[in-house]
Design a protein around this motif. Sequence first.
Motif, mmCIF file in Angstrom:
data_model
loop_
_atom_site.group_PDB
_atom_site.id
_atom_site.type_symbol
_atom_site.label_atom_id
_atom_site.label_comp_id
_atom_site.label_asym_id
_atom_site.label_seq_id
_atom_site.Cartn_x
_atom_site.Cartn_y
_atom_site.Cartn_z
ATOM 1 N N UNK A 21 39.355 45.765 41.032
ATOM 2 C CA UNK A 21 38.501 44.843 41.780
ATOM 3 C C UNK A 21 37.822 43.761 40.946
ATOM 4 N N UNK A 22 37.232 44.103 39.804
ATOM 5 C CA UNK A 22 36.490 43.091 39.050
ATOM 6 C C UNK A 22 37.393 41.928 38.656
ATOM 7 N N UNK A 23 38.513 42.233 37.995
ATOM 8 C CA UNK A 23 39.440 41.187 37.586
ATOM 9 C C UNK A 23 40.075 40.469 38.756
ATOM 10 N N UNK A 24 40.623 41.191 39.752
ATOM 11 C CA UNK A 24 41.204 40.507 40.908
ATOM 12 C C UNK A 24 40.223 39.639 41.679
ATOM 13 N N UNK A 25 38.946 40.009 41.712
ATOM 14 C CA UNK A 25 37.947 39.142 42.344
ATOM 15 C C UNK A 25 37.883 37.804 41.624
ATOM 16 N N UNK A 70 43.424 39.876 46.731
ATOM 17 C CA UNK A 70 44.672 39.439 46.096
ATOM 18 C C UNK A 70 45.427 38.357 46.850
ATOM 19 N N UNK A 71 44.752 37.583 47.677
ATOM 20 C CA UNK A 71 45.447 36.460 48.304
ATOM 21 C C UNK A 71 45.666 35.352 47.260
ATOM 22 N N UNK A 72 46.517 34.408 47.620
ATOM 23 C CA UNK A 72 46.806 33.248 46.764
ATOM 24 C C UNK A 72 47.293 33.661 45.379
ATOM 25 N N UNK A 171 28.543 48.771 48.556
ATOM 26 C CA UNK A 171 29.786 48.106 48.167
ATOM 27 C C UNK A 171 29.832 48.071 46.636
ATOM 28 N N UNK A 172 31.013 47.881 46.031
ATOM 29 C CA UNK A 172 31.121 47.938 44.557
ATOM 30 C C UNK A 172 30.587 46.680 43.883
ATOM 31 N N UNK A 173 29.285 46.566 43.916
ATOM 32 C CA UNK A 173 28.613 45.339 43.478
ATOM 33 C C UNK A 173 28.785 45.084 41.983
ATOM 34 N N UNK A 174 28.899 46.146 41.172
ATOM 35 C CA UNK A 174 29.076 45.957 39.731
ATOM 36 C C UNK A 174 30.421 45.296 39.440
ATOM 37 N N UNK A 175 31.454 45.723 40.143
ATOM 38 C CA UNK A 175 32.764 45.088 40.002
ATOM 39 C C UNK A 175 32.723 43.637 40.449
ATOM 40 N N UNK A 176 32.131 43.387 41.601
ATOM 41 C CA UNK A 176 32.145 42.048 42.174
ATOM 42 C C UNK A 176 31.397 41.051 41.302
ATOM 43 N N UNK A 177 30.228 41.446 40.809
ATOM 44 C CA UNK A 177 29.466 40.533 39.968
ATOM 45 C C UNK A 177 30.197 40.251 38.657
ATOM 46 N N UNK A 178 30.828 41.267 38.076
ATOM 47 C CA UNK A 178 31.578 41.048 36.842
ATOM 48 C C UNK A 178 32.694 40.041 37.080
ATOM 49 N N UNK A 179 33.400 40.167 38.211
ATOM 50 C CA UNK A 179 34.458 39.222 38.517
ATOM 51 C C UNK A 179 33.939 37.809 38.701
ATOM 52 N N UNK A 180 32.814 37.663 39.396
ATOM 53 C CA UNK A 180 32.271 36.331 39.624
ATOM 54 C C UNK A 180 31.728 35.716 38.335
ATOM 55 N N UNK A 181 31.064 36.513 37.499
ATOM 56 C CA UNK A 181 30.618 35.983 36.204
ATOM 57 C C UNK A 181 31.821 35.596 35.346
ATOM 58 N N UNK A 182 32.902 36.376 35.437
ATOM 59 C CA UNK A 182 34.112 36.014 34.702
ATOM 60 C C UNK A 182 34.648 34.673 35.138
ATOM 61 N N UNK A 183 34.646 34.428 36.450
ATOM 62 C CA UNK A 183 35.105 33.146 36.967
ATOM 63 C C UNK A 183 34.212 32.013 36.477
ATOM 64 N N UNK A 184 32.911 32.222 36.469
ATOM 65 C CA UNK A 184 31.990 31.201 35.964
ATOM 66 C C UNK A 184 32.290 30.893 34.496
ATOM 67 N N UNK A 185 32.531 31.951 33.715
ATOM 68 C CA UNK A 185 32.860 31.749 32.306
ATOM 69 C C UNK A 185 34.138 30.949 32.131
ATOM 70 N N UNK A 186 35.147 31.235 32.949
ATOM 71 C CA UNK A 186 36.412 30.499 32.870
ATOM 72 C C UNK A 186 36.190 29.027 33.201
ATOM 73 N N UNK A 187 35.413 28.751 34.229
ATOM 74 C CA UNK A 187 35.161 27.358 34.605
ATOM 75 C C UNK A 187 34.432 26.615 33.489
ATOM 76 N N UNK A 188 33.477 27.281 32.835
ATOM 77 C CA UNK A 188 32.785 26.661 31.709
ATOM 78 C C UNK A 188 33.743 26.414 30.552
#
Length: 402
Positions: A21-25, A70-72, A171-188
Motif C-alpha cells: 500500500x505505501x509504495x503503490x499509493x 493500482x490504477x494508471x 484505515x492503514x493511515x501509516x501506509x497512506x501517509x508514507x506513500x503521500x510523503x514519498x510522492x511529495x519528495x519525488x515532486x521536489x
Amino acid sequence: MDRTPTGPLGGLRVLDLTRVLAGPTCTQMLGDLGAEVIKIERPGAGDDTRGFAPPFWPNTGESAYFLGANRNKKSVTLDIAKPEGQAVVHRLLESCDILAENFKVGALAKYGLGWEQLKEKHPRLIYCSITGFGQDGPYAPRPGYDALVQAMGGVMSLTGDPAGTPQKVGIPIADLFAGLYGCIGILAALNHRNATGQGQRIDIGMLDTHVAWLANQGMNYLATGENPPRLGNQHPNIAPYQEFPTQDGYIILAVGNDPTFERFCKAVGQERLLADERFATNAKRVENRGLVTETLTPVMRSKTTAEWIEALEALKIGCGPINTLEQVFADPQVKARGCVVEMPHASGETVKVIANPVRLSATPPAYKSAPPVLGQHTAEVLGGLLGMGGAEIAALKEKGVA
C-alpha cells in the motif's frame, strides 16, 4: 513507446518496484498526474494485495484492496531475483526517470539495483525508497507494518475511549501517509533535477512520517512534557468539539471559537452558560471539558440529528452526522464532487475506484486505465520499450523470468 506529455507529469516514466500500500499509493498518485508507471510484479503471484481478499470485485478475480491503489499502471511480470530479470530492469532504467521501491533495507542491492549501484550509471534517476524505519538507525533492518507503526509512532496512545484500550485508526493511515510523503519528495526531487540535471535518493521511513503527522498532539507533548491522554472523540485543545447523542443517533458538534459558542448557547436556550466563568472561554471549557459534556448532553438529546443539523447549519455552527460508508457514498456533496469513478477493466467488467482528491484547474488527474490484471502489459512494455521480439519474450516466460 509514446512519451507525449499528458497531465502535469506527462512524459515521465516510473519504474514501480513497490507492493502492498505505501509504495503503490505513491506511484498511483504519479500515474494519476500523467506519469507512465510500469509496475513490476512477481510472475505467477504479483503484488501481495491481489490476494488480500475477500472481498473480490465481482467477476474480475481481483481484490478490492488491489484495485484501490493500482490504477494508471502497466503490469509487467518479471523475476528480479534472476539475472535475466535484473538485466531487463537495467534496460528499462535507461528510459525511466523515477524508481520507486519499498523493499527491506539493502534487499535490492543483492540484485544490483541499490541506489549506490545505480546512481553513477543513471545520474538523473530519482530513486524513492519507502521502508518501515528508513535507511539508517537501529530499527532500519526491521520490516514495517501499518499497525506496528501506528503503535510505535504514538497515535494509538492518543486514540480510543479513555476507559478502554489504545486503538489504531480504522484505515492503514501509516501506509497512506508514507506513500503521500514519498510522492511529495519525488515532486521536489523532480524540480531540483529540472534546475540542475541531477537525480537523488529519497528516503522515506514510515515511522518518520508517522511522527511528522502527530501535529498538534506532538506539539502538545513537546510543550508540556506530558503524554496527551486518550479523549475518545473529543479534541485536545477545543471544547465542545466531539460527538453527542441525539434523539435518534449521534452528531458531531464542532464549536471552534468563543463567538461560535455564544451563538450556540443563544440558539439552544443556554444563555446562562455565558455568564459562568467555567464556560466563558475556550481555555476554560477545555479545562472543564467533563462539565461541558455533562451540561450539553441532555440539550443535544432533545432533537434528532437532522433537526440539529438544519438548525445549527443555519447559524454557521459546525456540525455533521456520523456516516456509515453507505451514507458517505450516497452523500450529495460526495456525489457532486465525483468522488467515485467507473473504469472499464480488462476482465470486461466495470470497476469503481475512489477518485483522486487533487483538483487542478488546468491539468486535472486522469483515469487512463483500470488497475491491471497480472502481467497485462508484459509484451507491450518489453516489446514496445525494449524492442524484444515475441520469441525472446516467450523464452523469458519459459524460464519463469517474465
